[in-house]
Design an enzyme around this catalytic site. Structure first.
Site, PDB file in Angstrom:
ATOM      1  N   HIS A  55     -14.539  11.605  19.294  1.00 35.01           N
ATOM      2  CA  HIS A  55     -14.818  12.338  20.541  1.00 35.01           C
ATOM      3  C   HIS A  55     -16.232  12.933  20.598  1.00 35.01           C
ATOM      4  CE1 HIS A  55     -10.489  11.969  20.965  1.00 35.01           C
ATOM      5  NE2 HIS A  55     -10.308  12.619  19.836  1.00 35.01           N
ATOM      6  N   SER A  78     -17.497   7.335  21.168  1.00 34.05           N
ATOM      7  CA  SER A  78     -16.369   8.252  21.308  1.00 34.05           C
ATOM      8  C   SER A  78     -15.074   7.479  21.109  1.00 34.05           C
ATOM      9  CB  SER A  78     -16.386   8.889  22.698  1.00 34.05           C
ATOM     10  OG  SER A  78     -15.562  10.027  22.717  1.00 34.05           O
ATOM     11  N   SER A  83     -13.022  11.568  26.588  1.00 34.99           N
ATOM     12  CA  SER A  83     -13.260  12.773  25.777  1.00 34.99           C
ATOM     13  C   SER A  83     -14.721  13.167  25.630  1.00 34.99           C
ATOM     14  CB  SER A  83     -12.642  12.583  24.389  1.00 34.99           C
ATOM     15  OG  SER A  83     -13.299  11.539  23.694  1.00 34.99           O
ATOM     16  N   GLU A 158     -10.114  10.728  10.460  1.00 34.57           N
ATOM     17  CA  GLU A 158      -9.854  12.082  10.953  1.00 34.57           C
ATOM     18  C   GLU A 158      -8.383  12.411  11.232  1.00 34.57           C
ATOM     19  OE1 GLU A 158     -12.139  14.456  11.582  1.00 34.57           O
ATOM     20  OE2 GLU A 158     -11.239  15.782  13.070  1.00 34.57           O
ATOM     21  N   ASN A 183      -7.237  13.961   7.509  1.00 39.48           N
ATOM     22  CA  ASN A 183      -6.181  14.680   8.225  1.00 39.48           C
ATOM     23  C   ASN A 183      -5.338  15.543   7.302  1.00 39.48           C
ATOM     24  OD1 ASN A 183      -4.581  15.058  10.791  1.00 39.48           O
ATOM     25  ND2 ASN A 183      -2.984  14.314   9.419  1.00 39.48           N
ATOM     26  N   LYS A 188      -7.535  20.743   7.421  1.00 39.88           N
ATOM     27  CA  LYS A 188      -7.600  19.956   8.652  1.00 39.88           C
ATOM     28  C   LYS A 188      -6.274  20.082   9.400  1.00 39.88           C
ATOM     29  CE  LYS A 188      -7.918  16.518  11.710  1.00 39.88           C
ATOM     30  NZ  LYS A 188      -6.813  16.239  12.624  1.00 39.88           N
ATOM     31  N   ASP A 192      -6.732  22.436  12.516  1.00 42.09           N
ATOM     32  CA  ASP A 192      -7.159  21.706  13.731  1.00 42.09           C
ATOM     33  C   ASP A 192      -5.926  21.309  14.549  1.00 42.09           C
ATOM     34  OD1 ASP A 192      -7.422  19.129  15.110  1.00 42.09           O
ATOM     35  OD2 ASP A 192      -9.331  18.786  14.127  1.00 42.09           O
ATOM     36  N   ASN A 193      -5.014  20.561  13.927  1.00 43.25           N
ATOM     37  CA  ASN A 193      -3.846  20.069  14.662  1.00 43.25           C
ATOM     38  C   ASN A 193      -3.031  21.235  15.219  1.00 43.25           C
ATOM     39  OD1 ASN A 193      -4.921  18.143  12.903  1.00 43.25           O
ATOM     40  ND2 ASN A 193      -3.010  16.994  12.764  1.00 43.25           N
ATOM     41  N   CYS A 197      -4.719  23.008  18.737  1.00 44.11           N
ATOM     42  CA  CYS A 197      -3.878  22.738  19.915  1.00 44.11           C
ATOM     43  C   CYS A 197      -3.336  24.024  20.517  1.00 44.11           C
ATOM     44  CB  CYS A 197      -2.730  21.794  19.551  1.00 44.11           C
ATOM     45  SG  CYS A 197      -3.305  20.104  19.246  1.00 44.11           S
ATOM     46  N   HIS A 303      -2.489  11.033  19.843  1.00 42.55           N
ATOM     47  CA  HIS A 303      -3.751  10.281  19.859  1.00 42.55           C
ATOM     48  C   HIS A 303      -3.796   9.151  20.891  1.00 42.55           C
ATOM     49  CE1 HIS A 303      -7.653   9.197  18.232  1.00 42.55           C
ATOM     50  NE2 HIS A 303      -7.310   7.936  18.394  1.00 42.55           N
ATOM     51  N   HIS A 353     -10.749  21.101  20.957  1.00 43.85           N
ATOM     52  CA  HIS A 353     -10.576  22.362  20.226  1.00 43.85           C
ATOM     53  C   HIS A 353     -11.879  23.151  20.171  1.00 43.85           C
ATOM     54  CE1 HIS A 353      -6.918  20.519  19.136  1.00 43.85           C
ATOM     55  NE2 HIS A 353      -7.206  20.098  17.917  1.00 43.85           N
ATOM     56  N   SER A 361     -12.482  20.873  10.044  1.00 44.20           N
ATOM     57  CA  SER A 361     -12.244  19.423   9.979  1.00 44.20           C
ATOM     58  C   SER A 361     -13.517  18.686   9.573  1.00 44.20           C
ATOM     59  CB  SER A 361     -11.808  18.903  11.346  1.00 44.20           C
ATOM     60  OG  SER A 361     -10.735  19.666  11.834  1.00 44.20           O
ATOM     61  N   GLN A 365     -14.943  16.159   6.638  1.00 41.23           N
ATOM     62  CA  GLN A 365     -15.544  14.844   6.922  1.00 41.23           C
ATOM     63  C   GLN A 365     -16.860  14.668   6.164  1.00 41.23           C
ATOM     64  OE1 GLN A 365     -14.808  12.089   8.300  1.00 41.23           O
ATOM     65  NE2 GLN A 365     -13.323  12.370   9.944  1.00 41.23           N
TER      66      GLN A 365
HETATM   67  P1  NAI Z   1       3.167  14.927  12.742  1.00 40.48           P
HETATM   68  O1  NAI Z   1       3.670  13.729  12.049  1.00 40.48           O
HETATM   69  O2  NAI Z   1       2.934  16.203  11.981  1.00 40.48           O
HETATM   70  O3  NAI Z   1       4.112  15.317  13.978  1.00 40.48           O
HETATM   71  C1  NAI Z   1       4.723  14.420  14.843  1.00 40.48           C
HETATM   72  C2  NAI Z   1       6.167  14.886  15.029  1.00 40.48           C
HETATM   73  O4  NAI Z   1       6.789  14.129  16.048  1.00 40.48           O
HETATM   74  C3  NAI Z   1       7.005  14.717  13.761  1.00 40.48           C
HETATM   75  O5  NAI Z   1       7.582  15.938  13.378  1.00 40.48           O
HETATM   76  C4  NAI Z   1       8.052  13.672  14.163  1.00 40.48           C
HETATM   77  O6  NAI Z   1       9.306  13.898  13.527  1.00 40.48           O
HETATM   78  C5  NAI Z   1       8.129  13.877  15.663  1.00 40.48           C
HETATM   79  N1  NAI Z   1       8.651  12.713  16.391  1.00 40.48           N
HETATM   80  C6  NAI Z   1       8.460  11.388  16.130  1.00 40.48           C
HETATM   81  N2  NAI Z   1       9.135  10.628  17.021  1.00 40.48           N
HETATM   82  C7  NAI Z   1       9.729  11.490  17.880  1.00 40.48           C
HETATM   83  C8  NAI Z   1      10.564  11.318  19.018  1.00 40.48           C
HETATM   84  N3  NAI Z   1      10.942  10.096  19.430  1.00 40.48           N
HETATM   85  N4  NAI Z   1      10.997  12.427  19.674  1.00 40.48           N
HETATM   86  C9  NAI Z   1      10.661  13.672  19.251  1.00 40.48           C
HETATM   87  N5  NAI Z   1       9.885  13.898  18.164  1.00 40.48           N
HETATM   88  C10 NAI Z   1       9.420  12.821  17.495  1.00 40.48           C
HETATM   89  O7  NAI Z   1       1.792  14.497  13.448  1.00 40.48           O
HETATM   90  P2  NAI Z   1       0.674  15.475  14.068  1.00 40.48           P
HETATM   91  O8  NAI Z   1      -0.354  15.771  13.052  1.00 40.48           O
HETATM   92  O9  NAI Z   1       1.367  16.581  14.741  1.00 40.48           O
HETATM   93  O10 NAI Z   1      -0.013  14.488  15.123  1.00 40.48           O
HETATM   94  C11 NAI Z   1       0.655  14.026  16.276  1.00 40.48           C
HETATM   95  C12 NAI Z   1      -0.294  13.188  17.106  1.00 40.48           C
HETATM   96  O11 NAI Z   1      -1.361  13.995  17.587  1.00 40.48           O
HETATM   97  C13 NAI Z   1      -0.974  12.057  16.346  1.00 40.48           C
HETATM   98  O12 NAI Z   1      -1.149  10.967  17.212  1.00 40.48           O
HETATM   99  C14 NAI Z   1      -2.322  12.646  15.975  1.00 40.48           C
HETATM  100  O13 NAI Z   1      -3.267  11.655  15.699  1.00 40.48           O
HETATM  101  C15 NAI Z   1      -2.633  13.433  17.216  1.00 40.48           C
HETATM  102  N6  NAI Z   1      -3.557  14.559  17.104  1.00 40.48           N
HETATM  103  C16 NAI Z   1      -4.078  15.025  18.290  1.00 40.48           C
HETATM  104  C17 NAI Z   1      -4.943  16.093  18.302  1.00 40.48           C
HETATM  105  C18 NAI Z   1      -5.513  16.573  19.583  1.00 40.48           C
HETATM  106  O14 NAI Z   1      -6.430  17.389  19.574  1.00 40.48           O
HETATM  107  N7  NAI Z   1      -5.056  16.123  20.721  1.00 40.48           N
HETATM  108  C19 NAI Z   1      -5.326  16.788  17.058  1.00 40.48           C
HETATM  109  C20 NAI Z   1      -4.699  16.248  15.876  1.00 40.48           C
HETATM  110  C21 NAI Z   1      -3.835  15.179  15.920  1.00 40.48           C
END
Ligand code: NAI
Length: 432
Positions: A55, A78, A83, A158, A183, A188, A192-193, A197, A303, A353, A361, A365
C-alpha cells in the site's frame, strides 16, 4: 521490450503536500527513525535492489526512505488498486524513486505497475530482494519471471494472507528462496492487525458513509487478530457487535470479550453493518444479500476481495455509484451499500492504520531485509520468523515516544524466572 518508465503517479504536483505529511509521520515512527540513526553510517542494504509491493501510503513512504537511508535502491508498487495515497506516491516519485501507484487503477494497470518494479533503471538491472504484502509481487516473479528467482536473496512478507501463500509454496516445493514471515512477529500481528484495525475500521465506515455508529448493529465475521481489532473498533463507537467464527477458541474469546457469537444466517436480517475479517473466501453470499435489510452497509477488511460475493451483486442488480468506493445495489427492493468494491475497506475508504502502529510492522520489515540481504546463505528455502530478541527490540523502540517506563529485572529475579536480564523474556511457546 517496452521503454523504461521512470515513475507513474496520479499527479506529481501533490509532492509538496505529501512531503509535509511524511515529515509529520516520521515523528510518529520512532522504530524506523532509530534504524536510520543506528545503521545510516554502516549502510547494511548497500547493493540491495528491493522491489516493494505494499500500500503506497504516507507510512510506506517513511519505510521506503528508511530502506534507502540504509543503502538500498528501491522500486515500488501498491498491493491494492484503491490503497495508494496520491500525495505520498508523488512525494516519493519526486525524489527520483521509481514508484508506480495511483488510487483507483484497474487490474490490468495493477499488474503493469508490479511489472515495472522488477527492473531497475535504464539498464534494467533485475531486483535482488522482494518486500511483499499479500504475495502478488512474489507470484508475479515466481510465475511469470521464474528466471529472476536465482538472483534474488530472499523475500519478506507483510500479511496473514501472503504468509499463508508462502507456507503453501513450501509444502508444494515451489519456494525458491528464503522468506521471512513479518506477520507473525508479535509486534506485527498483535499490534497492526489488532490495534491498527481498532482505529482504521470505524474510520473507514465514517469517511465512506457518515453513518451514526452508536446504537447500530454490527456483525464482524471472524475473530482473529483483525476481527478482534475491528470488533473493538465498533464497540468503542457504541455499536452493538455480533461476531461469527468457525474456530471454537476464537468464538469463546469473542464471547468472553462480551460479544454475542452467532451464525451470519441468524443475524444477517437485523444487521446495519456487516464486515468480513476472515482472510477466507465466500463469507457473504447471495442468500445473505437476499435476507439483508434496507440500507445495510457491507464491507471487507481482509486482504482480498473474495470474502464478499461481489459478482452476485453485479449480476443481480444495477450498480449506482454514490461516490468513488461507495456503491449502491438493490436486491429484493432493499438497498445494499458496498464499500471499496469489497476490497480492504480501511485502505480503500480511509488511509489505513496510523503511523505509530505501522512503524512496528515496518521496523520488522527493515530488520528482515537487512538479515536476508546480508545472511541469505544461512537460510534454506523456507519461511522463517525474526528471532524474539528482535521482536522485543521493535517494541522497545516504540516505548519512549509514548512515555512508557519499563521495569528492569534484577539478576535474582531473572534467574528465578529463567531468563537473562537483557531478554528474551518469554519462551517461544508464549502467546501474548
Ligand atoms: P486470523 O487467521 O488471525 O483471523 C481470521 C479469523 O477468521 C480466524 O479466527 C478464523 O477462524 C476466522 N474464519 C475463517 N473462516 C471463517 C468463516 N467462514 N466464518 C467466520 N470466521 C472465519 O487472520 P488475521 O491476521 O486476522 O487476518 C485476516 C485477514 O486480514 C487476512 O486476509 C490478512 O491478510 C488481512 N489483514 C488486513 C489488514 C488491514 O489493514 N485491512 C491488516 C492485517 C491483516
Amino acid at each position: 521490450k517496452t521503454a523504461y518508465v521512470p515513475y507513474k503517479v496520479k499527479d506529481i504536483s501533490l509532492a509538496d503536500w505529501g512531503r509535509k505529511e511524511i515529515e509529520l509521520a516520521e515523528a510518529e515512527m520512532p522504530g524506523l527513525m532509530s534504524l536510520r540513526e543506528e545503521y545510516g553510517d554502516s549502510q547494511p542494504l548497500k547493493g540491495a535492489r528491493i522491489a516493494g509491493c505494499l500500500h503506497m501510503t504516507i507510512q510506506t513512504a517513511v519505510l521506503i526512505e528508511t530502506l534507502q537511508a540504509l543503502g538500498a535502491d528501491v522500486t515500488w508498487s501498491s498491493c491494492n488498486i484503491f490503497s495508494t495515497q496520491d500525495q505520498a506516491a508523488a512525494a516519493i516519485a519526486a525524489t527520483g524513486t521509481p514508484v508506480y501507484a495511483w488510487k483507483g487503477m484497474n487490474e490490468e494497470e495493477f499488474d503493469w505497475c508490479i511489472e515495472q518494479t522488477l527492473f531497475f533503471g535504464e539498464d534494467k538491472k533485475p531486483l535482488n530482494m522482494i518486500l511483499d504484502d499479500g504475495g502478488d509481487l512474489t507470484n508475479m516473479v515466481l510465475d511469470r519471471y521464474p528466471e529472476l528467482a536465482a538472483g534474488i536473496n530472499g523475500l519478506s512478507e507483510e500479511t496473514t494472507t501472503g504468509v499463508h501463500r508462502l507456507y503453501e509454496r513450501v509444502k508444494n516445493g515451489t519456494l525458491p528462496m528464503p522468506a521471512i514471515n513479518i506477520n507473525d512477529s508479535v509486534t506485527k500481528s498483535k499490534f497492526d492487525n489488532k490495534y491498527g484495525c481498532k482505529e482504521s475500521a470505524v474510520d473507514a465506515i465514517r469517511r465512506a458513509t457518515d453513518i451514526m455508529l452508536a446504537g447500530k448493529r454490527v456483525t464482524v465475521c471472524g475473530y482473529g487478530d483483525v476481527g478482534k481489532g475491528t470488533a473493538a473498533s465498533f464497540k468503542g463507537a457504541g455499536s452493538i457487535v455480533t461476531v461469527t467464527e468457525i474456530d471454537p477458541i476464537c468464538a469463546l474469546q469473542a464471547a468472553m470479550d462480551g460479544f454475542e457469537v452467532k451464525k451470519l444466517e441468524t443475524v444477517v436480517a437485523n444487521s446495519d453493518i456487516i464486515i468480513t475479517t476472515t482472510g477466507n473466501k465466500g463469507i457473504v453470499r447471495g442468500e445473505h444479500f437476499e435476507a439483508m435489510k434496507d440500507k445495510v452497509i457491507v464491507a471487507n477488511i481482509g486482504h482480498f476481495d473474495n470474502e464478499i460475493d461481489v459478482p452476485y451483486l453485479n449480476k443481480n442488480s444495477e450498480k449506482v455509484e454514490i461516490k468513488p468506493q461507495v456503491d449502491k445495489y438493490n436486491i429484493n427492493g432493499k438497498d445494499i451499500i458496498l464499500l471499496a468494491e469489497g476490497r480492504l475497506v480501511n485502505l480503500g475508504c480511509a488511509t489505513g492504520h496510523p503511523s505509530f502502529v505501522m512503524s512496528n510492522s515496518f521496523t520488522n520489515q527493515t530488520l528482515a531485509q537487512m538479515e536476508l540481504w546480508n545472511n541469505a546463505k544461512a537460510y534454506k528455502n523456507e519461511v522463517y520468523m525474526l528471532p524474539k530478541h528482535l521482536d522485543e527490540k521493535v517494541a522497545f523502540l516504540h516505548l519512549a515516544k509514548i512515555g512508557v517506563e519499563l521495569t528492569e529485572l534484577s539478576k535474582e529475579q531473572a534467574d528465578y524466572i529463567g531468563v537473562t536480564q537483557a531478554g528474551p523474556y518469554k519462551p517461544e511457546h508464549y502467546r501474548y
